[in-house]
Design an enzyme around this catalytic site. Structure first.
Site, mmCIF file in Angstrom:
data_model
loop_
_atom_site.group_PDB
_atom_site.id
_atom_site.type_symbol
_atom_site.label_atom_id
_atom_site.label_comp_id
_atom_site.label_asym_id
_atom_site.label_seq_id
_atom_site.Cartn_x
_atom_site.Cartn_y
_atom_site.Cartn_z
ATOM 1 N N THR A 134 41.331 51.189 26.783
ATOM 2 C CA THR A 134 42.440 50.404 26.254
ATOM 3 C C THR A 134 43.115 51.107 25.071
ATOM 4 O O THR A 134 42.476 51.906 24.372
ATOM 5 C CB THR A 134 41.897 49.032 25.793
ATOM 6 N N ASP A 135 44.369 50.742 24.814
ATOM 7 C CA ASP A 135 45.067 51.269 23.627
ATOM 8 C C ASP A 135 44.529 50.650 22.339
ATOM 9 O O ASP A 135 44.806 51.135 21.246
ATOM 10 C CB ASP A 135 46.583 51.041 23.738
ATOM 11 N N GLU A 136 43.717 49.566 22.476
ATOM 12 C CA GLU A 136 43.261 48.866 21.271
ATOM 13 C C GLU A 136 42.291 49.711 20.437
ATOM 14 O O GLU A 136 42.066 49.427 19.269
ATOM 15 C CB GLU A 136 42.651 47.504 21.647
ATOM 16 N N TYR A 159 35.702 43.782 20.341
ATOM 17 C CA TYR A 159 36.076 44.307 21.663
ATOM 18 C C TYR A 159 36.516 45.760 21.558
ATOM 19 O O TYR A 159 35.985 46.642 22.246
ATOM 20 C CB TYR A 159 37.204 43.462 22.286
ATOM 21 N N LYS A 163 34.849 49.261 23.052
ATOM 22 C CA LYS A 163 35.543 50.169 23.972
ATOM 23 C C LYS A 163 35.641 51.572 23.332
ATOM 24 O O LYS A 163 35.480 52.582 24.026
ATOM 25 C CB LYS A 163 36.939 49.645 24.313
HETATM 26 P P1 NAD Z 1 38.369 41.375 33.465
HETATM 27 O O1 NAD Z 1 37.627 40.672 32.378
HETATM 28 O O2 NAD Z 1 39.403 40.662 34.241
HETATM 29 O O3 NAD Z 1 37.317 41.949 34.531
HETATM 30 C C1 NAD Z 1 36.105 42.551 34.144
HETATM 31 C C2 NAD Z 1 35.196 42.603 35.368
HETATM 32 O O4 NAD Z 1 33.962 43.239 34.957
HETATM 33 C C3 NAD Z 1 34.843 41.221 35.926
HETATM 34 O O5 NAD Z 1 34.960 41.232 37.332
HETATM 35 C C4 NAD Z 1 33.386 41.030 35.507
HETATM 36 O O6 NAD Z 1 32.643 40.238 36.413
HETATM 37 C C5 NAD Z 1 32.886 42.471 35.474
HETATM 38 N N1 NAD Z 1 31.730 42.631 34.573
HETATM 39 C C6 NAD Z 1 31.625 42.168 33.300
HETATM 40 N N2 NAD Z 1 30.403 42.464 32.809
HETATM 41 C C7 NAD Z 1 29.738 43.141 33.789
HETATM 42 C C8 NAD Z 1 28.454 43.708 33.887
HETATM 43 N N3 NAD Z 1 27.570 43.637 32.863
HETATM 44 N N4 NAD Z 1 28.090 44.337 35.023
HETATM 45 C C9 NAD Z 1 28.965 44.404 36.082
HETATM 46 N N5 NAD Z 1 30.191 43.865 36.054
HETATM 47 C C10 NAD Z 1 30.578 43.238 34.918
HETATM 48 O O7 NAD Z 1 38.952 42.686 32.784
HETATM 49 P P2 NAD Z 1 40.304 43.474 33.080
HETATM 50 O O8 NAD Z 1 41.379 42.900 32.255
HETATM 51 O O9 NAD Z 1 40.475 43.620 34.536
HETATM 52 O O10 NAD Z 1 39.938 44.897 32.458
HETATM 53 C C11 NAD Z 1 39.294 45.893 33.248
HETATM 54 C C12 NAD Z 1 39.105 47.138 32.390
HETATM 55 O O11 NAD Z 1 40.359 47.607 31.936
HETATM 56 C C13 NAD Z 1 38.252 46.897 31.151
HETATM 57 O O12 NAD Z 1 37.416 48.022 30.964
HETATM 58 C C14 NAD Z 1 39.268 46.776 30.028
HETATM 59 O O13 NAD Z 1 38.718 47.185 28.798
HETATM 60 C C15 NAD Z 1 40.348 47.714 30.516
HETATM 61 N N6 NAD Z 1 41.721 47.405 30.054
HETATM 62 C C16 NAD Z 1 42.249 46.133 30.199
HETATM 63 C C17 NAD Z 1 43.567 45.887 29.812
HETATM 64 C C18 NAD Z 1 44.197 44.518 30.000
HETATM 65 O O14 NAD Z 1 45.350 44.313 29.585
HETATM 66 N N7 NAD Z 1 43.548 43.564 30.637
HETATM 67 C C19 NAD Z 1 44.342 46.921 29.259
HETATM 68 C C20 NAD Z 1 43.773 48.190 29.138
HETATM 69 C C21 NAD Z 1 42.471 48.430 29.548
HETATM 70 P P1 TYD Z 2 45.662 38.701 24.780
HETATM 71 O O1 TYD Z 2 46.311 38.353 26.077
HETATM 72 O O2 TYD Z 2 44.366 38.034 24.424
HETATM 73 O O3 TYD Z 2 45.509 40.280 24.773
HETATM 74 P P2 TYD Z 2 45.094 41.279 23.526
HETATM 75 O O4 TYD Z 2 44.510 40.495 22.434
HETATM 76 O O5 TYD Z 2 44.080 42.151 24.189
HETATM 77 O O6 TYD Z 2 46.353 41.990 23.151
HETATM 78 O O7 TYD Z 2 46.690 38.391 23.624
HETATM 79 C C1 TYD Z 2 47.985 38.978 23.619
HETATM 80 C C2 TYD Z 2 48.678 38.575 22.334
HETATM 81 O O8 TYD Z 2 48.908 37.146 22.370
HETATM 82 C C3 TYD Z 2 47.840 38.810 21.074
HETATM 83 O O9 TYD Z 2 48.709 39.192 20.026
HETATM 84 C C4 TYD Z 2 47.206 37.473 20.788
HETATM 85 C C5 TYD Z 2 48.257 36.491 21.275
HETATM 86 N N1 TYD Z 2 47.745 35.184 21.814
HETATM 87 C C6 TYD Z 2 48.348 33.993 21.401
HETATM 88 O O10 TYD Z 2 49.286 33.978 20.582
HETATM 89 N N2 TYD Z 2 47.877 32.821 21.930
HETATM 90 C C7 TYD Z 2 46.857 32.775 22.834
HETATM 91 O O11 TYD Z 2 46.454 31.662 23.264
HETATM 92 C C8 TYD Z 2 46.270 34.007 23.269
HETATM 93 C C9 TYD Z 2 45.143 34.020 24.258
HETATM 94 C C10 TYD Z 2 46.756 35.206 22.730
#
Ligand code: NAD
Ligand code: TYD
Length: 353
Positions: A134-136, A159, A163
């Site tokens: 992630t970019d975070e 988080y 990561k």
């Molecule tokens: P998500 O929470 O939707 O999915 C995570 C999946 O991992 C789920 O299916 C869960 O069951 C599985 N999981 C969790 N713990 C586990 C374990 N101990 N063993 C096996 N499986 C397990 O997450 P996402 O949003 O799809 O993110 C996927 C990846 O991409 C993550 O590594 C996250 O850090 C990264 N990422 C997410 C975003 C975003 O905007 N959502 C952006 C950049 C990077």
């Molecule tokens: P989120 O979707 O949790 O992603 P991330 O924290 O990984 O960026 O949140 C996106 C943005 O929205 C973040 O600035 C937090 C804000 N947010 C709210 O304002 N209200 C909410 O209920 C949630 C879940 C997030």
């Protein structure tokens, strides 16, 4: 270009993972895709019903924190590559329970690296460990600037700290053992099958049900939103074409203040639900800010564009409207994931705000 036969994709039942699994299963019938997932609250096999019977797809329910089980799996399967997405992924949950993030995101990643290293025995020709991050990890920006691949890590939430730690381990396995490792760091994703604890699907669900839409603080935090299928395409391109040890930033060039995004979403929902203009926006409710809330994320993805010719395909307004359509057409999916534990999570997260 790397040539592989069998790929282990972890976290394939989650939001982004399901899009990556679908893309690889459909576009590469010559590959065997094994999806390993623990099926936590965020993992849902209903995300993959369209491909679950394809001959090149298989699901394995396993926990990446179980080192022995992961070792056994590598011994019995013949994986050429790993695309690792399994993670605890929600910042708010990491604030209430950091340890779960250390276990899955750090220990789980190290377990996979160890198993891959032991199985591949130091010979990494046509082998690859691709870590999705992630970019975070880069921390927060002020009003100016963007994260590049050389920006120093500065995570603030449990988080992002977990990561960042997993990224460091992946790089260490490349630098120390010569493992073929690749990392990408992506901005916020949006699209179908997104669990409604994250901002966009939570807001869609609440607007649909006429419930308050919680906006943290003043709604001035900025995120760079990318359509999830563009992320899956970037992972595909990077997986096949990058060099061992490479890192790529992936982003949408699409920065939105939370409050502006929510207002846009409200106007799309008014139109889709046949509501009067401005009606959904009345649900916007400012609530207590997230602790340690990063102000702004913005990704510079020039390297990916110049080296691998990747650019986002969708304009945000179009992508957001498509996303709303998906949620409105998939009520069963939404009802299913918001029943049971979701209610107690919601109660705990928002009742005191
Ligand atoms: P998500 O929470 O939707 O999915 C995570 C999946 O991992 C789920 O299916 C869960 O069951 C599985 N999981 C969790 N713990 C586990 C374990 N101990 N063993 C096996 N499986 C397990 O997450 P996402 O949003 O799809 O993110 C996927 C990846 O991409 C993550 O590594 C996250 O850090 C990264 N990422 C997410 C975003 C975003 O905007 N959502 C952006 C950049 C990077
Ligand atoms: P989120 O979707 O949790 O992603 P991330 O924290 O990984 O960026 O949140 C996106 C943005 O929205 C973040 O600035 C937090 C804000 N947010 C709210 O304002 N209200 C909410 O209920 C949630 C879940 C997030």
């Amino acid at each position: 270009m790397i040539t592989v036969k069998k790929i282990l994709i972890t976290g394939g039942a989650g939001f982004i993972g399901s899009h990556v699994v679908r893309r690889f299963v459909n576009n590469y019938p010559q590959y065997e895709i094994v999806n390993l997932d623990k099926l936590t609250y965020a993992g849902n096999l209903a995300n993959l019903t369209d491909i679950e019977n394809k001959p090149n797809y298989r699901f394995v329910k396993e926990d990446i924190t179980d080192a022995q089980a992961i070792d056994e799996l590598f011994k019995t399967e013949n994986f050429d590559a790993v695309i690792h997405l399994a993670a605890e992924s929600h910042v708010d949950r990491s604030i209430s329970d950091p340890t779960a993030f250390v276990m899955t995101n750090v220990i789980g990643t190290v377990n996979l690296l160890n198993a891959a290293r032991a199985y591949w025995k130091g010979s990494y020709d046509q082998k690859r460990f691709y870590h999705v991050s992630t970019d975070e990890v880069y921390g927060a920006l002020g009003d100016e600037g963007m994260f590049t691949e050389t920006t120093a890590y500065d995570p603030h939430s449990p988080y992002s700290a977990s990561k960042a730690s997993s990224d460091h381990f992946v790089r260490a396995y490349h630098d120390t053992y010569g493992m073929d490792c690749v990392i990408s760091n992506c901005s916020n994703n949006y699209g179908s099958h997104h669990f409604p604890e994250k901002l966009i699907p939570l807001a869609i669900n609440n607007i649909k049900n006429n419930k308050p839409v919680p906006v943290y603080g003043k709604g001035e935090n900025v995120r760079d939103w990318l359509w999830v299928e563009d992320h899956a395409r970037a992972i595909d391109v990077i997986f096949h074409n990058s060099k061992a040890g490479d890192t790529y930033n992936i982003g949408g060039h699409n920065e939105w203040k939370n409050i502006d995004l929510i207002n846009l979403l409200c106007s799309i929902m008014d139109e889709k639900l046949g509501r009067e203009k401005g009606e959904s926006a009345k649900l916007i409710t400012y609530v207590t800010d997230r602790a340690g809330h990063d102000l702004r994320y913005a990704i510079d993805s020039t390297k990916l564009q110049e080296q691998l010719d990747w650019v986002p395909s969708l304009q945000f307004e179009e992508g957001l409207a498509k996303t709303v359509d998906w949620y409105l057409q998939n009520e069963d999916w939404l009802t299913n994931v918001t029943s049971g534990n979701y209610q107690s999570y919601y109660e705990q997260q928002y009742s005191h705000k």
